[in-house]
Design a protein around this motif. Sequence first.
Motif, short mmCIF file in Angstrom:
data_model
loop_
_atom_site.label_atom_id
_atom_site.label_comp_id
_atom_site.label_asym_id
_atom_site.label_seq_id
_atom_site.Cartn_x
_atom_site.Cartn_y
_atom_site.Cartn_z
N ASN A 42 84.31 12.86 54.15
CA ASN A 42 83.78 13.77 54.93
C ASN A 42 82.75 14.34 53.89
O ASN A 42 82.76 15.52 53.60
CB ASN A 42 84.55 14.71 55.50
CG ASN A 42 83.82 15.53 56.68
OD1 ASN A 42 82.49 15.63 56.63
ND2 ASN A 42 84.47 15.92 57.63
N TYR A 43 81.66 13.58 53.61
CA TYR A 43 80.59 14.27 52.83
C TYR A 43 79.90 15.37 53.13
O TYR A 43 79.58 16.26 52.37
CB TYR A 43 79.51 13.08 52.48
CG TYR A 43 80.10 11.95 51.52
CD1 TYR A 43 80.63 12.28 50.28
CD2 TYR A 43 80.60 10.57 52.10
CE1 TYR A 43 81.28 11.18 49.58
CE2 TYR A 43 81.05 9.72 51.34
CZ TYR A 43 81.36 9.99 50.09
OH TYR A 43 82.07 8.74 49.45
N HIS A 44 79.73 15.52 54.50
CA HIS A 44 79.29 16.92 55.11
C HIS A 44 80.18 18.13 54.78
O HIS A 44 79.47 19.04 53.97
CB HIS A 44 79.05 16.70 56.55
CG HIS A 44 78.38 17.91 57.29
ND1 HIS A 44 77.29 17.92 56.92
CD2 HIS A 44 79.17 18.93 57.89
CE1 HIS A 44 76.84 19.43 57.55
NE2 HIS A 44 77.78 19.75 58.37
N GLN A 45 81.30 18.08 54.87
CA GLN A 45 82.30 18.97 54.49
C GLN A 45 82.32 19.43 52.88
O GLN A 45 82.21 20.58 52.46
CB GLN A 45 83.60 18.82 55.06
CG GLN A 45 83.66 19.08 56.46
CD GLN A 45 83.42 20.59 57.04
OE1 GLN A 45 82.81 21.38 56.29
NE2 GLN A 45 84.07 21.07 58.00
N LEU A 46 82.24 18.25 52.38
CA LEU A 46 82.28 18.18 50.75
C LEU A 46 80.97 18.94 50.27
O LEU A 46 81.42 19.83 49.58
CB LEU A 46 82.37 16.81 50.34
CG LEU A 46 82.78 16.85 48.92
CD1 LEU A 46 84.31 17.52 48.30
CD2 LEU A 46 82.76 15.25 48.53
N ILE A 50 80.92 22.67 48.19
CA ILE A 50 80.28 22.71 46.81
C ILE A 50 79.30 23.78 46.83
O ILE A 50 79.43 24.57 45.92
CB ILE A 50 79.87 21.25 46.51
CG1 ILE A 50 80.85 20.31 46.10
CG2 ILE A 50 78.76 21.50 45.14
CD1 ILE A 50 80.49 19.06 46.23
N ASP A 51 78.68 23.71 48.04
CA ASP A 51 77.32 24.98 48.20
C ASP A 51 78.20 26.22 48.12
O ASP A 51 77.54 27.08 47.64
CB ASP A 51 76.50 24.50 49.31
CG ASP A 51 75.35 25.38 49.34
OD1 ASP A 51 74.49 25.42 48.48
OD2 ASP A 51 75.35 26.02 50.48
N ASN A 52 79.06 26.30 49.06
CA ASN A 52 79.77 27.57 49.04
C ASN A 52 80.37 28.14 47.61
O ASN A 52 80.15 29.38 47.27
CB ASN A 52 81.12 27.44 50.08
CG ASN A 52 81.61 28.90 50.25
OD1 ASN A 52 80.94 29.79 50.99
ND2 ASN A 52 82.93 28.90 50.07
N LYS A 53 81.06 27.11 46.90
CA LYS A 53 81.44 27.51 45.56
C LYS A 53 80.37 27.94 44.62
O LYS A 53 80.31 29.05 44.01
CB LYS A 53 82.23 26.29 45.04
CG LYS A 53 82.48 26.44 43.57
CD LYS A 53 83.28 25.26 42.97
CE LYS A 53 82.32 24.22 42.74
NZ LYS A 53 81.85 23.95 41.62
#
Length: 137
Positions: A42-46, A50-53
């Motif tokens: 699920n690349y969208h969630q991934l 990553i952006d959140n981190k």
Amino acid sequence: CEIPCGIYGDKLRVQLLEEHILTVEKSMQQIAELSAAPGDKNYHQLVRWIDNKEQHADEIQEIVSQYFMTQRIKPADPADKAKSDLYLRQLTLLHQMLIQAMKAKQGTDLKTVESLRQLLADFNKAYFGEEEKSHTH
């Protein structure tokens, strides 16, 4: 200090750092979980995790540099060894936190989170020490 001077709380900033560290940790865990999932990713969630981190690691760097290093930590007279040593200790801990936040953006090693937590605990002790009331608004 910068406008609006005198309304920020040092303890609040430490609590915010704790929250950002926890968020970086959760993001790393989610990235690892999504990456290890069998089948199609699920690349969208991934990408979202990553952006959140990275955003929360940036927030750590912002609080450390803009709030503590720019506004709160004051240079000490080198002739006063105790104050000078404390100043250098605080700066060293903050600098190490900046480096660990940078490393948090580069990967998902949870040792980075543990290092951030320990550095924050050490800074908290060095910053507040016995004179806690003099640092709070």
